[in-house]
Motif scaffolding. Structure first.
Motif, PDB file in Angstrom:
ATOM      1  N   TRP A   8       0.817  -1.138  -0.074  1.00 38.93           N
ATOM      2  CA  TRP A   8      -0.187  -0.089   0.055  1.00 38.93           C
ATOM      3  C   TRP A   8       0.785   1.321   0.006  1.00 38.93           C
ATOM      4  O   TRP A   8       0.456   2.322  -0.467  1.00 38.93           O
ATOM      5  N   SER A   9       2.101   1.105   0.464  1.00 43.18           N
ATOM      6  CA  SER A   9       2.988   2.351   0.379  1.00 43.18           C
ATOM      7  C   SER A   9       3.179   2.851  -1.070  1.00 43.18           C
ATOM      8  O   SER A   9       3.505   3.824  -1.399  1.00 43.18           O
ATOM      9  N   SER A  10       3.435   1.786  -2.036  1.00 44.00           N
ATOM     10  CA  SER A  10       3.575   2.245  -3.359  1.00 44.00           C
ATOM     11  C   SER A  10       2.399   1.877  -4.357  1.00 44.00           C
ATOM     12  O   SER A  10       2.500   2.379  -5.463  1.00 44.00           O
ATOM     13  N   ASP A  11       1.377   1.775  -3.833  1.00 40.77           N
ATOM     14  CA  ASP A  11       0.095   1.467  -4.439  1.00 40.77           C
ATOM     15  C   ASP A  11       0.295   0.354  -5.677  1.00 40.77           C
ATOM     16  O   ASP A  11      -0.286   0.490  -6.941  1.00 40.77           O
ATOM     17  N   VAL A  12       1.094  -0.387  -5.442  1.00 35.61           N
ATOM     18  CA  VAL A  12       1.047  -1.638  -6.755  1.00 35.61           C
ATOM     19  C   VAL A  12       0.965  -2.921  -5.861  1.00 35.61           C
ATOM     20  O   VAL A  12       1.233  -3.345  -4.908  1.00 35.61           O
ATOM     21  N   CYS A  13      -0.065  -3.514  -6.664  1.00 36.49           N
ATOM     22  CA  CYS A  13      -0.526  -4.898  -6.120  1.00 36.49           C
ATOM     23  C   CYS A  13       0.105  -5.961  -7.291  1.00 36.49           C
ATOM     24  O   CYS A  13       0.083  -5.744  -8.243  1.00 36.49           O
ATOM     25  N   SER A  14       0.625  -6.974  -6.639  1.00 32.96           N
ATOM     26  CA  SER A  14       1.126  -7.804  -7.472  1.00 32.96           C
ATOM     27  C   SER A  14       0.298  -8.848  -8.402  1.00 32.96           C
ATOM     28  O   SER A  14       0.487  -9.302  -9.464  1.00 32.96           O
ATOM     29  N   SER A  15      -1.091  -8.498  -8.042  1.00 30.22           N
ATOM     30  CA  SER A  15      -2.160  -9.295  -9.139  1.00 30.22           C
ATOM     31  C   SER A  15      -2.283  -8.459 -10.094  1.00 30.22           C
ATOM     32  O   SER A  15      -2.955  -8.742 -11.019  1.00 30.22           O
ATOM     33  N   ASP A  16      -1.943  -7.062 -10.025  1.00 29.99           N
ATOM     34  CA  ASP A  16      -2.180  -6.174 -11.280  1.00 29.99           C
ATOM     35  C   ASP A  16      -0.865  -6.251 -12.052  1.00 29.99           C
ATOM     36  O   ASP A  16      -0.920  -5.556 -13.170  1.00 29.99           O
ATOM     37  N   LEU A  17       0.407  -6.612 -11.729  1.00 33.81           N
ATOM     38  CA  LEU A  17       1.483  -6.708 -12.451  1.00 33.81           C
ATOM     39  C   LEU A  17       1.451  -7.644 -13.678  1.00 33.81           C
ATOM     40  O   LEU A  17       0.971  -8.745 -13.604  1.00 33.81           O
ATOM     41  N   GLY A  18       1.753  -7.096 -14.722  1.00 35.31           N
ATOM     42  CA  GLY A  18       1.971  -7.824 -16.082  1.00 35.31           C
ATOM     43  C   GLY A  18       0.366  -8.012 -16.744  1.00 35.31           C
ATOM     44  O   GLY A  18       0.326  -8.594 -17.678  1.00 35.31           O
ATOM     45  N   TYR A  19      -0.809  -7.275 -16.296  1.00 40.03           N
ATOM     46  CA  TYR A  19      -1.856  -7.427 -16.961  1.00 40.03           C
ATOM     47  C   TYR A  19      -2.305  -6.026 -17.651  1.00 40.03           C
ATOM     48  O   TYR A  19      -1.651  -5.085 -17.233  1.00 40.03           O
ATOM     49  N   VAL A  20      -2.711  -6.167 -18.754  1.00 42.08           N
ATOM     50  CA  VAL A  20      -3.401  -5.110 -19.600  1.00 42.08           C
ATOM     51  C   VAL A  20      -4.737  -5.394 -19.461  1.00 42.08           C
ATOM     52  O   VAL A  20      -5.613  -6.085 -19.670  1.00 42.08           O
ATOM     53  N   THR A  21      -5.401  -3.939 -19.032  1.00 40.34           N
ATOM     54  CA  THR A  21      -7.015  -3.852 -18.863  1.00 40.34           C
ATOM     55  C   THR A  21      -7.605  -3.353 -20.224  1.00 40.34           C
ATOM     56  O   THR A  21      -8.526  -3.511 -20.517  1.00 40.34           O
ATOM     57  N   PHE A  22      -6.962  -2.443 -20.791  1.00 38.40           N
ATOM     58  CA  PHE A  22      -7.462  -1.649 -22.001  1.00 38.40           C
ATOM     59  C   PHE A  22      -6.441  -1.583 -23.053  1.00 38.40           C
ATOM     60  O   PHE A  22      -5.313  -1.422 -22.885  1.00 38.40           O
ATOM     61  N   PRO A  23      -6.734  -2.240 -24.254  1.00 35.44           N
ATOM     62  CA  PRO A  23      -8.097  -2.886 -24.319  1.00 35.44           C
ATOM     63  C   PRO A  23      -8.155  -4.082 -23.883  1.00 35.44           C
ATOM     64  O   PRO A  23      -7.142  -4.650 -23.832  1.00 35.44           O
ATOM     65  N   SER A  24      -9.547  -4.882 -23.823  1.00 29.91           N
ATOM     66  CA  SER A  24      -9.712  -6.151 -23.551  1.00 29.91           C
ATOM     67  C   SER A  24      -9.058  -7.111 -24.853  1.00 29.91           C
ATOM     68  O   SER A  24      -9.726  -7.131 -25.678  1.00 29.91           O
ATOM     69  N   PHE A  25      -7.945  -7.610 -24.559  1.00 26.36           N
ATOM     70  CA  PHE A  25      -7.537  -8.754 -25.449  1.00 26.36           C
ATOM     71  C   PHE A  25      -8.428  -9.812 -25.671  1.00 26.36           C
ATOM     72  O   PHE A  25      -8.375 -10.573 -26.678  1.00 26.36           O
ATOM     73  N   HIS A  26      -9.123 -10.298 -24.616  1.00 28.42           N
ATOM     74  CA  HIS A  26     -10.026 -11.392 -24.816  1.00 28.42           C
ATOM     75  C   HIS A  26     -11.180 -11.134 -25.536  1.00 28.42           C
ATOM     76  O   HIS A  26     -11.770 -11.811 -26.405  1.00 28.42           O
ATOM     77  N   ALA A  27     -11.696  -9.812 -25.558  1.00 29.50           N
ATOM     78  CA  ALA A  27     -12.749  -9.204 -26.467  1.00 29.50           C
ATOM     79  C   ALA A  27     -12.355  -9.204 -27.797  1.00 29.50           C
ATOM     80  O   ALA A  27     -12.983  -9.669 -28.640  1.00 29.50           O
ATOM     81  N   ALA A  28     -10.967  -8.704 -28.000  1.00 30.28           N
ATOM     82  CA  ALA A  28     -10.427  -8.648 -29.249  1.00 30.28           C
ATOM     83  C   ALA A  28     -10.379 -10.318 -29.915  1.00 30.28           C
ATOM     84  O   ALA A  28     -10.832 -10.504 -31.128  1.00 30.28           O
ATOM     85  N   ALA A  29     -10.075 -11.104 -29.122  1.00 30.48           N
ATOM     86  CA  ALA A  29      -9.606 -12.401 -29.713  1.00 30.48           C
ATOM     87  C   ALA A  29     -11.012 -13.051 -29.855  1.00 30.48           C
ATOM     88  O   ALA A  29     -11.344 -13.816 -30.985  1.00 30.48           O
ATOM     89  N   ALA A  30     -12.126 -12.772 -29.124  1.00 29.98           N
ATOM     90  CA  ALA A  30     -13.322 -13.312 -29.509  1.00 29.98           C
ATOM     91  C   ALA A  30     -13.909 -12.680 -30.823  1.00 29.98           C
ATOM     92  O   ALA A  30     -14.392 -13.583 -31.369  1.00 29.98           O
ATOM     93  N   CYS A  31     -13.769 -11.373 -31.086  1.00 26.54           N
ATOM     94  CA  CYS A  31     -14.156 -10.833 -32.307  1.00 26.54           C
ATOM     95  C   CYS A  31     -13.333 -11.713 -33.430  1.00 26.54           C
ATOM     96  O   CYS A  31     -14.031 -12.098 -34.526  1.00 26.54           O
TER      97      CYS A  31
END
Length: 93
Positions: A8-31
């Protein structure tokens, strides 16, 4: 187990590292998958339905917002347009 391991001191969550939220490549792949399956008659509607479910599920299961899905769809449409344009220009049409 704990989903988020946050510093919380650096506002970095390990679950967020390495993920891209925009754009959704799952939605792109689905299309893109639905677009490619559209040429096969018996696969057309089952492929469309499954990929529609994948695109929709990115919001509750993938941690995306609706705008991320729209961005993914835009990326897919741009990719289809670009691929179609390249094929047409290479064939001389």
């Amino acid at each position: 187990y704990e989903i988020y391991q946050c510093d919380w001191s650096s506002d970095v969550c390990s679950s967020d590292l390495g993920y891209v939220t925009f754009p959704s490549f799952h939605a792109a792949a689905a299309c893109l998958f639905a677009w490619s399956a559209w040429q096969v008659r018996w696969l057309r509607w089952p492929g469309f339905a499954l990929n529609l479910l994948m695109a929709i599920s990115t919001i509750p299961a993938g941690g995306h917002y609706l705008v991320d899905v729209f961005g993914g769809v835009a990326v897919a449409l741009a990719a289809v347009w670009l691929a179609s344009h390249c094929v047409k220009s290479s064939s001389g049409d």
